[in-house]
Design an enzyme around this catalytic site. Structure first.
Site, mmCIF file in Angstrom:
data_model
loop_
_atom_site.group_PDB
_atom_site.id
_atom_site.type_symbol
_atom_site.label_atom_id
_atom_site.label_comp_id
_atom_site.label_asym_id
_atom_site.label_seq_id
_atom_site.Cartn_x
_atom_site.Cartn_y
_atom_site.Cartn_z
ATOM 1 N N HIS A 12 1.908 2.284 -3.398
ATOM 2 C CA HIS A 12 0.846 2.981 -4.127
ATOM 3 C C HIS A 12 0.890 4.493 -3.926
ATOM 4 O O HIS A 12 0.342 5.236 -4.748
ATOM 5 C CB HIS A 12 -0.525 2.487 -3.652
ATOM 6 C CG HIS A 12 -1.018 1.256 -4.332
ATOM 7 N ND1 HIS A 12 -1.080 1.123 -5.696
ATOM 8 C CD2 HIS A 12 -1.515 0.091 -3.815
ATOM 9 C CE1 HIS A 12 -1.599 -0.060 -6.000
ATOM 10 N NE2 HIS A 12 -1.862 -0.704 -4.881
ATOM 11 N N GLU A 39 0.824 -1.206 0.000
ATOM 12 C CA GLU A 39 0.000 0.000 0.000
ATOM 13 C C GLU A 39 0.858 1.256 0.000
ATOM 14 O O GLU A 39 0.496 2.263 -0.622
ATOM 15 C CB GLU A 39 -0.946 -0.011 1.207
ATOM 16 C CG GLU A 39 -1.893 -1.192 1.253
ATOM 17 C CD GLU A 39 -2.698 -1.363 -0.027
ATOM 18 O OE1 GLU A 39 -3.099 -0.344 -0.631
ATOM 19 O OE2 GLU A 39 -2.928 -2.519 -0.435
#
Length: 830
Positions: free
Chosen positions: A294, A291
């Site tokens: 990202h 994550e």
């Protein structure tokens, strides 16, 4: 309900320049709905018509440039904006919006442990429209200013740093330019652990009932977060682009996590309330790293349209595994990737629904949602790993940094990404992309060894079209070891297709293609190597090498080239000596859920369960000294799952412990009770007593799973009605009920529900939307029924019943797996 097409998005992107959203949410208006006020400031480049999206419970007012518009013009989640003049505009929309129980939009959850309520957003794809009005497509980025009114005892988290103004009123710092689907809010009486790193506020958050468990792991979670953050700043020239980094562990979350800038949301299963293995901790660390990647690839630079979702997910998947291995104590991440994630990709890529990593024909958002699968994640990450092997990490990272510099706070496509890579290397990256990203299916590599004058040469036979750079491992028997240990003689770099056979010297005991697992392909063995695998698999020195071998055996079973019983025998021989937790877990999961439950005929299943039970007993005995608690936990879990007789696990439950440990924590207690329910060795009174002992959300799911698994007609009727006749079950309770319902041991009892499934699945998917449709297709499908009648019923449903896109995709995949299981059974019949 309308879906946005690519053509519509392109037209609107050419027309509009969206500057700023000012959003006010009031979460104090009741349990069913909340109030949403949205002000959008935007410019039209020319005069034209367009539309804005929202899905309200009630649309109260619409004002464009001071003029009221008729709310009744809203149709199919689109509000038309007619006759826009060129120039600046302001659109103000007030609406009442529904809370969700399915993890889409603004999800509302009341914790049964303490009665506290939490809400959070999941805006992905087109669910922002459930929370506020938006020009909802990824390439219309804007600044977002957010304010929230919440109960006074709540804390509000958002993409930017939040400030409490008093009386439950909160504001969030304006965001940089981000896409609509990345806006995030999480509100409730959170338990928080806060710190700072590199002068940025960091926080981790969970519901209060999980506070002791988060506190116990806070140091590990924050250590991983800091280590990955620092490692990305070594890799990337662009600094972290947002003002804070919060990680919220939220209830009933559909995905593993979501990369909202500055506020990553995770499923709160990652706050461990019961014992877990080190591999599970590694998975959590990898998701944190995924994550965080990202924040650059996905948030700073965002796809232009959903056909490039792989640019988000493949990159984050690759970086998540690689950075976890580089920056944390979890250095063997690629073994877990090889045995778990890659198998997900291989399976998806062999179904009729396969698609290229970078598809060219994603016509609308409904089609795009279907591509969040093992291809976009695992195959794409494997392709990037192969690209790094071929290109070199230095040139790869140089290309990535060029991409960030060119497109930061903007949008990009596959062509932009490849151009950025090409600018840093003389290699033909465009040709590589065409071969790897625009094609479907799995290649197969098979060794052919010839001998001349005592010297062997290797020719790699290649089924498929992609180029591969692989390592070839040559292994010899260790003559000083009586247990069949294999030692690495040499690892050769080979390009496929080859220009000439590769000399390898004397014949090895084992020749392994793709040693190190650097490419995405099936591999097969020559005869001598297959014999060495049978005798010495567990004596290979490296777990990643063993993962490649186990994956090859798994592929061979699925392709009908290795008998399921032979796979079980290999597992029975070699798993008791295996030390890698990911391998033990992965092999046992495939052996039980696929081999025993689906690939072997029903009359062969009891013997298969006995084999697996005996294997698990061996692992439990081997770990009695306490030195391998993770291995022991895996063995105990699987022993429970394959128990054919209730006596042993009933005694464990009564004693509250496995002899020699571990003690039965809540998750193990529910696991035992679920198996006893399947075997008809418990009842409703025992389930109710266990729920009273553990009244948590997990306990409620455990009780639903157990009740659905009870082998009596009334329990099945009740469970079926809860899933299909009512919309009361949340996404997690629906899944738990579905997981309990179908059991191979209860084939006669549930047979009547197989034809009912297809009719009721179509209805509930249409009624409740994509998240429940996914759960229906994944968990409520009668996978136990490996027979031609189930296949025929399913094919008729696809042909005649018009299931929603999400359900259609899931059913098509399930039916292909069912057809494969039938072929394997037929091939395994003596």
């Amino acid at each position: 309900m309308s879906v946005l097409t690519r053509d519509e998005a392109q037209t609107r992107a050419q027309l509009l320049d969206v500057h700023r959203y000012t959003i006010a949410l009031d979460l104090t208006t009741g349990d069913e709905t909340f109030e949403s006020l949205t002000v959008i400031r935007f410019a039209a480049r020319t005069g034209a018509d367009t539309f804005v999206e929202l899905k309200p419970a009630e649309l109260r007012s619409v004002v464009l440039d001071g003029e009221s518009l008729d709310p009744e013009t809203l149709a199919d989640n689109r509000l038309p904006l007619k006759n826009l003049a060129a120039g600046e505009h302001e659109l103000r929309i007030t609406a009442s919006m529904r809370y969700s129980r399915t993890g889409e939009g603004m999800h509302r959850f009341t914790d049964p442990a303490d009665g506290e309520t939490y809400v959070y957003t999941q805006m992905f794809m087109d669910d922002v429209q459930r929370v506020f009005a938006a020009f909802d497509q990824p390439d219309l980025k804007a600044v977002f200013e957010l304010s929230v009114t919440a109960p006074e005892s709540w804390t509000v988290l958002a993409n930017g740093i939040t400030e409490h103004l008093g009386e439950g009123r909160w504001t969030a710092a304006p965001t940089p330019l981000i896409s609509t689907y990345l806006v995030a809010v999480a509100a409730g009486p959170w338990h928080s652990v806060r710190t700072e790193h590199r002068d940025l506020p960091f926080g981790i958050h969970c519901r209060r009932s999980l506070a002791p468990h988060l506190d116990a792991d806070a140091d590990e979670i924050l250590d991983v977060t800091r280590a990955c953050f620092d490692r990305y700043h070594e890799k990337f020239a662009e600094p972290y682009p947002f003002d804070s980094y919060d990680q919220a562990f939220v209830p009933e979350f559909n995905a593993g996590a979501m990369e909202n800038p500055g506020l990553v949301t995770f499923r709160d299963d990652f706050v461990y309330r019961s014992a877990v293995t080190d591999t599970e901790r590694q998975t959590r660390a990898m998701v944190i790293a995924h994550e965080m990647a990202h924040m650059w690839f996905g948030d700073l630079v965002t796809l232009r349209w959903w056909d490039d979702i792989w640019l988000n997910e493949s990159f984050a998947e690759y970086m998540g595994y690689q950075t976890t291995a580089e920056a944390t104590r979890f250095t063997d991440t690629w073994t877990e990737f090889g045995v778990v994630r890659k198998a997900w990709g291989y399976d998806a890529d062999q179904r009729p629904s396969t698609h290229p990593v970078a598809p060219e024909n994603v016509e609308d958002t409904a089609s795009a949602l279907l591509n969040f699968d093992g291809i976009s994640y695992a195959k794409g990450a494997s392709a990037l790993r192969q690209l790094v092997t071929w290109l070199g990490e230095k040139d790869f990272l140089a290309g990535i940094n060029t991409h960030f510099a060119r497109h930061k706070f903007g949008n990009a496509s596959l062509a932009d990404f490849i151009d950025s890579l090409a600018s840093t290397t003389e290699r033909d990256v465009h040709a590589w992309a065409d071969a790897w990203l625009r094609t479907t299916g799995v290649d197969t590599l098979t060794p052919a060894v010839t001998t001349e004058a005592g010297t062997c040469s290797l020719t790699v036979e290649h089924t498929g079209s992609r180029p591969h750079r692989i390592a070839v491992g040559l292994y010899d028997h260790d003559l000083s070891d009586d247990e069949g240990r294999l030692t690495l003689r040499e690892r050769l770099d080979v390009d496929v297709p080859q220009s000439a056979p590769q000399p390898i010297g004397k014949p090895p005991a084992l020749l392994l293609l793709n040693d190190g697992d650097l490419t995405y392909t099936k591999v097969r063995f020559d005869a001598a190597s297959a014999e060495a695998v049978g005798t010495s698999l567990s004596r290979l020195p490296d777990p990643l090498t063993r993962a490649v071998v186990w994956n090859s055996l798994r592929d061979a079973v699925r392709d009908g080239e290795l008998a399921p019983a032979a796979y079980l025998e290999t597992a029975r021989t070699h798993l008791p000596r295996e030390t890698d937790l990911a391998l033990v877990q992965g092999v046992l999961a495939f052996a039980s859920a696929q081999v025993a439950d689906r690939y072997l005929a029903p009359e062969e299943r009891p013997a298969a369960l006995a084999t697996l039970s005996s294997l698990c007993r061996d692992l439990i005995r081997r770990t009695e000294d306490g030195d391998h608690p993770g291995l022991r936990l895996i063995a105990v879990r699987h022993f429970i799952d394959v128990a054919a007789h209730p006596e042993t696990i009933t005694a464990w439950l009564a004693d509250g412990t496995v002899p020699g440990g571990p003690e039965l924590d809540p998750d193990l207690r529910w696991r035992v009770l679920a198996r006893l329910a399947v075997l008809g060795a418990t009842d409703e009174a025992a389930i109710a007593a266990e729920l009273e002992r553990d009244p948590s959300a997990n306990g409620r799911e455990g009780a639903a799973r157990c009740r659905a698994a009870l082998p009596d007609e009334e329990a099945k009727r009740t469970a079926w009605s809860a899933m299909f006749d009512s919309d009361d079950l949340s996404n997690y309770l629906f899944t738990a009920t579905a997981q309990g319902f179908w059991q191979p041991e209860q084939a006669d009892l549930v047979r009547q529900y197989v034809p009912r499934f297809y009719e009721d699945a179509v209805a509930v998917a249409a009624r409740r939307g994509p998240a429940i449709a996914d759960a229906v297709g994944r968990w409520a499908f009668p996978a136990y029924a490996v027979d031609a009648e189930n296949l025929t019923l399913g094919e008729a449903c696809l042909r005649d019943a018009d299931p929603t896109p999400s359900l259609r995709r899931k059913l098509a995949d399930q039916l292909d797996d069912l057809a494969r299981a039938l072929r394997v059974r037929e091939g395994a019949t003596p």
